[in-house]
Design an enzyme around this catalytic site. Structure first.
Site, PDB file in Angstrom:
ATOM      1  N   HIS A 244       0.819  -1.209   0.000  1.00  0.00           N
ATOM      2  CA  HIS A 244       0.000   0.000   0.000  1.00  0.00           C
ATOM      3  C   HIS A 244       0.857   1.265   0.000  1.00  0.00           C
ATOM      4  O   HIS A 244       0.364   2.334   0.358  1.00  0.00           O
ATOM      5  CB  HIS A 244      -0.921   0.007   1.228  1.00  0.00           C
ATOM      6  CG  HIS A 244      -1.941  -1.099   1.193  1.00  0.00           C
ATOM      7  ND1 HIS A 244      -2.296  -1.831   2.298  1.00  0.00           N
ATOM      8  CD2 HIS A 244      -2.661  -1.613   0.175  1.00  0.00           C
ATOM      9  CE1 HIS A 244      -3.204  -2.743   1.969  1.00  0.00           C
ATOM     10  NE2 HIS A 244      -3.438  -2.627   0.684  1.00  0.00           N
TER      11      HIS A 244
ATOM     12  N   LYS B  89      -2.796  -2.373  -7.755  1.00  0.00           N
ATOM     13  CA  LYS B  89      -3.258  -2.798  -9.075  1.00  0.00           C
ATOM     14  C   LYS B  89      -2.717  -4.174  -9.406  1.00  0.00           C
ATOM     15  O   LYS B  89      -1.589  -4.508  -9.086  1.00  0.00           O
ATOM     16  CB  LYS B  89      -2.735  -1.780 -10.100  1.00  0.00           C
ATOM     17  CG  LYS B  89      -3.294  -1.978 -11.460  1.00  0.00           C
ATOM     18  CD  LYS B  89      -3.849  -0.710 -12.031  1.00  0.00           C
ATOM     19  CE  LYS B  89      -4.719  -0.952 -13.243  1.00  0.00           C
ATOM     20  NZ  LYS B  89      -5.458  -2.194 -13.266  1.00  0.00           N
TER      21      LYS B  89
ATOM     22  N   LYS C 229       7.017  -4.603 -10.394  1.00  0.00           N
ATOM     23  CA  LYS C 229       6.801  -4.253 -11.808  1.00  0.00           C
ATOM     24  C   LYS C 229       6.395  -2.787 -11.950  1.00  0.00           C
ATOM     25  O   LYS C 229       6.931  -2.055 -12.770  1.00  0.00           O
ATOM     26  CB  LYS C 229       5.675  -5.160 -12.334  1.00  0.00           C
ATOM     27  CG  LYS C 229       5.501  -5.182 -13.804  1.00  0.00           C
ATOM     28  CD  LYS C 229       4.457  -6.220 -14.177  1.00  0.00           C
ATOM     29  CE  LYS C 229       4.880  -7.614 -13.749  1.00  0.00           C
ATOM     30  NZ  LYS C 229       3.892  -8.653 -14.102  1.00  0.00           N
TER      31      LYS C 229
ATOM     32  N   LYS D 297      -3.048  -8.771  -6.712  1.00  0.00           N
ATOM     33  CA  LYS D 297      -3.415  -9.824  -7.674  1.00  0.00           C
ATOM     34  C   LYS D 297      -4.634 -10.557  -7.153  1.00  0.00           C
ATOM     35  O   LYS D 297      -4.789 -10.730  -5.948  1.00  0.00           O
ATOM     36  CB  LYS D 297      -2.268 -10.831  -7.825  1.00  0.00           C
ATOM     37  CG  LYS D 297      -2.340 -11.615  -9.108  1.00  0.00           C
ATOM     38  CD  LYS D 297      -1.847 -10.767 -10.261  1.00  0.00           C
ATOM     39  CE  LYS D 297      -1.845 -11.479 -11.571  1.00  0.00           C
ATOM     40  NZ  LYS D 297      -1.069 -10.706 -12.575  1.00  0.00           N
TER      41      LYS D 297
HETATM   42  P1  NAD Z   1      -4.410 -16.312 -21.574  1.00  0.00           P
HETATM   43  O1  NAD Z   1      -5.342 -17.106 -20.756  1.00  0.00           O
HETATM   44  O2  NAD Z   1      -4.945 -15.303 -22.528  1.00  0.00           O
HETATM   45  O3  NAD Z   1      -3.442 -17.274 -22.417  1.00  0.00           O
HETATM   46  C1  NAD Z   1      -2.627 -18.267 -21.895  1.00  0.00           C
HETATM   47  C2  NAD Z   1      -2.481 -19.340 -22.962  1.00  0.00           C
HETATM   48  O4  NAD Z   1      -1.499 -20.294 -22.554  1.00  0.00           O
HETATM   49  C3  NAD Z   1      -3.795 -20.117 -23.204  1.00  0.00           C
HETATM   50  O5  NAD Z   1      -4.080 -20.115 -24.583  1.00  0.00           O
HETATM   51  C4  NAD Z   1      -3.470 -21.525 -22.681  1.00  0.00           C
HETATM   52  O6  NAD Z   1      -4.145 -22.529 -23.384  1.00  0.00           O
HETATM   53  C5  NAD Z   1      -1.984 -21.601 -22.908  1.00  0.00           C
HETATM   54  N1  NAD Z   1      -1.303 -22.584 -22.078  1.00  0.00           N
HETATM   55  C6  NAD Z   1      -1.556 -22.919 -20.783  1.00  0.00           C
HETATM   56  N2  NAD Z   1      -0.684 -23.843 -20.349  1.00  0.00           N
HETATM   57  C7  NAD Z   1       0.128 -24.121 -21.389  1.00  0.00           C
HETATM   58  C8  NAD Z   1       1.231 -25.003 -21.571  1.00  0.00           C
HETATM   59  N3  NAD Z   1       1.673 -25.757 -20.562  1.00  0.00           N
HETATM   60  N4  NAD Z   1       1.834 -25.034 -22.771  1.00  0.00           N
HETATM   61  C9  NAD Z   1       1.410 -24.256 -23.793  1.00  0.00           C
HETATM   62  N5  NAD Z   1       0.369 -23.389 -23.678  1.00  0.00           N
HETATM   63  C10 NAD Z   1      -0.256 -23.323 -22.488  1.00  0.00           C
HETATM   64  O7  NAD Z   1      -3.415 -15.631 -20.498  1.00  0.00           O
HETATM   65  P2  NAD Z   1      -2.531 -14.348 -20.697  1.00  0.00           P
HETATM   66  O8  NAD Z   1      -3.288 -13.172 -20.220  1.00  0.00           O
HETATM   67  O9  NAD Z   1      -1.921 -14.362 -22.049  1.00  0.00           O
HETATM   68  O10 NAD Z   1      -1.401 -14.613 -19.598  1.00  0.00           O
HETATM   69  C11 NAD Z   1      -0.276 -15.435 -19.825  1.00  0.00           C
HETATM   70  C12 NAD Z   1       0.820 -15.086 -18.839  1.00  0.00           C
HETATM   71  O11 NAD Z   1       1.146 -13.698 -18.967  1.00  0.00           O
HETATM   72  C13 NAD Z   1       0.448 -15.297 -17.378  1.00  0.00           C
HETATM   73  O12 NAD Z   1       1.616 -15.696 -16.672  1.00  0.00           O
HETATM   74  C14 NAD Z   1       0.026 -13.929 -16.934  1.00  0.00           C
HETATM   75  O13 NAD Z   1       0.186 -13.749 -15.539  1.00  0.00           O
HETATM   76  C15 NAD Z   1       1.012 -13.073 -17.700  1.00  0.00           C
HETATM   77  N6  NAD Z   1       0.593 -11.675 -17.869  1.00  0.00           N
HETATM   78  C16 NAD Z   1      -0.574 -11.351 -18.481  1.00  0.00           C
HETATM   79  C17 NAD Z   1      -0.897 -10.007 -18.653  1.00  0.00           C
HETATM   80  C18 NAD Z   1      -2.136  -9.570 -19.394  1.00  0.00           C
HETATM   81  O14 NAD Z   1      -2.263  -8.361 -19.664  1.00  0.00           O
HETATM   82  N7  NAD Z   1      -3.034 -10.448 -19.788  1.00  0.00           N
HETATM   83  C19 NAD Z   1      -0.062  -9.010 -18.165  1.00  0.00           C
HETATM   84  C20 NAD Z   1       1.138  -9.375 -17.544  1.00  0.00           C
HETATM   85  C21 NAD Z   1       1.440 -10.718 -17.411  1.00  0.00           C
END
Ligand code: NAD
Length: 468
Positions: free
Chosen positions: A63, A69, A93, A105
């Protein structure tokens, strides 16, 4: 060796970096600990009438700046430790990319593939209601966003639920980011994390000396890339690096992985997946026996963009990539990190590289609070100034610009132009900051990123006068 949880691994990375900072143990502890965690359990009435109990969490790590966020994750692997680890990463980050928020989170323990859309909506609305009840959501308190398993649709449900119940109507739009554009979202948010991953990789590849040390040419052009996970982050990262001149040689999804050293077009692979239900059997590509085999393919850059704990001490020695660009959060375990660094693999850490999402979420939040689209006041003005300038040059030189040149130069910045330019600036500046720290302390980029974060959060506490 004992199994280390995700949070313990993040804390280990923190401790490694903290040793390079001058702060007293009490202050370091305050920066490291999670301020509050809310664990909720609520019932979901399934479409068939049965009742299921859902476990969900929201962790507010720090905080020191408000609001806090962080995204909301829907996955069967969600647990308190994971949510706390991800919330801590969010604090660091935000500090690294100078976004003035503390870290948080959320997570709901469900495999969304097992639920109908109506069930997901009920879960999302109930989860939001629980957050409102405990003051864990609000424009100045805690602002969620999408993460693994969630997207603009869930964010719209969160906003609608918040709007129905909460009292701060004027700023209510800013209670969540990653919304659809028609619901107060901002253009460029959906692709922001992937675009930020691209900017970060491109910047890392720009330094000739760093690339030479890896036996690589500077620049992204022609670099062979493997991407694991073709969701929001992975798909967009793949698309932007491909547009930037890199060659996608391997792609992995949960159903399997494909390899073609000659290159794969990510949009064509996605179209094939929509048609057949799988990326496998893509024409011209080889199917790999297991999805995880993609991580060990020969390539220059590996982009894990699925979930944490993908590169562990079991497979770290088999990784052939020279650069690992952590698009996912925590894809490399702390043990694997040590092995990879010993082997000279260059890791662009998650805590910096996937910060594009929160950066553009920050822009969305600002837009919602200011109630005006970026560029609305200035676009026409800029356009007419540019036109006048071109006309003055034409008059002075007696030459005429082609209509294409006029169109290219004489336009004002749209919201998307401004968002992308703000994101590019943020990612480049943050990379250069952590690269400089890495050189000064002779440490890897992850440690440098953590040193940077710790120092920035420490300043907040010191300025509050809490610590001597
Ligand atoms: P998402 O759900 O849109 O996509 C994740 C994809 O990974 C899915 O299509 C899933 O089927 C696939 N997947 C899962 N396990 C797998 C494996 N073992 N092998 C291959 N593919 C696999 O999620 P996202 O939002 O793209 O998030 C992905 C990562 O990025 C997470 O670690 C998340 O914390 C991080 N992240 C996301 C954001 C965001 O803006 N969405 C921001 C920062 C970090």
């Amino acid at each position: 060796m004992v199994h280390e949880s995700f949070l313990e691994q993040v804390d280990r990375m923190f401790d490694k970096a903290a040793a390079h900072t001058p702060h007293p143990p009490g202050l370091l502890k305050q920066i490291k600990v999670c301020n509050s965690v809310y664990h909720m359990t609520f019932p979901l009435k399934r479409d068939d009438g049965s009742i299921e109990t859902i476990q969900a969490y929201r962790a507010e790590h720090s905080h020191h700046k408000l609001p806090v966020k962080g995204g909301i994750r829907y996955a069967p692997s969600v647990n308190e430790d994971e949510v706390m680890a991800l919330a801590a990463l969010m604090t660091y980050k935000c500090a690294i990319v100078n976004v003035p928020f503390g870290g948080a989170k959320g997570g709901v323990m469900i495999d969304r593939r097992q639920y109908s859309e109506a069930e997901i909506e009920r879960v999302t609305r109930r989860y939001t209601y629980e957050l409102i009840r405990k003051n864990f959501i609000g424009p100045g308190v805690d602002v969620p966003a999408p993460d693994y398993g969630t997207g603009p649709r869930e964010m719209a449900w969160i906003l609608d639920t918040y709007n129905t119940i909460a009292n701060d109507k004027l700023d209510a739009l800013a209670c969540v980011t990653g919304k659809p554009v028609g619901q107060g979202g901002i253009r460029g948010r959906t692709e922001a994390t992937g675009r930020g991953v691209f900017f970060g990789i491109r910047e890392a590849c720009r330094f000739a000396g760093d690339m030479e040390a890896l036996g690589l040419e500077p620049g992204l052009e022609g670099k062979k890339i493997v991407v694991q996970g073709l969701g929001n982050v992975g798909y967009h990262a793949a698309k932007f690096v491909q547009e930037g001149g890199a060659v996608l040689v391997g792609l992995a999804e949960y159903e399997g992985a494909i390899y073609n050293p000659g290159g794969l077009d990510v949009d064509a692979v996605m179209a094939h997946r929509r048609e057949t239900g799988s990326i496998l059997d893509y024409p011209g590509a080889e199917n790999l026996p297991r999805s995880a085999d993609a991580l060990e393919l020969p390539c220059d850059i590996l982009i894990p963009a699925a979930l944490e704990g993908q590169i562990t001490r079991e497979n770290a020695r088999n990784i052939q990539a020279k650069i690992i660009a952590e698009a996912a959060n925590g894809p490399v375990t702390a043990d694997a990190d040590t092995i990879l660094l010993e082997r000279g693999v260059f890791i662009i850490p998650d805590v910096y590289l996937n910060a594009g999402g929160v950066t553009v979420s920050y822009f969305e939040w600002l837009r919602n609070l200011s109630h005006v689209r970026f560029g609305r006041m200035s676009r026409r003005f800029e356009e007419s100034m540019h036109q006048q300038l071109l006309r003055a040059v034409e008059e002075a030189t007696g030459k005429k610009f082609s209509p294409e040149t006029v169109a290219r130069i004489a336009h004002g910045a749209s919201e998307e132009d401004l968002v992308n330019s703000g994101l590019e600036e943020t990612m480049i500046e943050a990379y250069n900051e952590i690269r400089e720290i890495a050189r000064r302390h002779d440490v890897d980029l992850r440690t440098a990123a953590f040193i940077n974060a710790i120092n920035k959060v420490a300043v907040s506490y010191l300025e509050m006068g809490i610590f001597p």
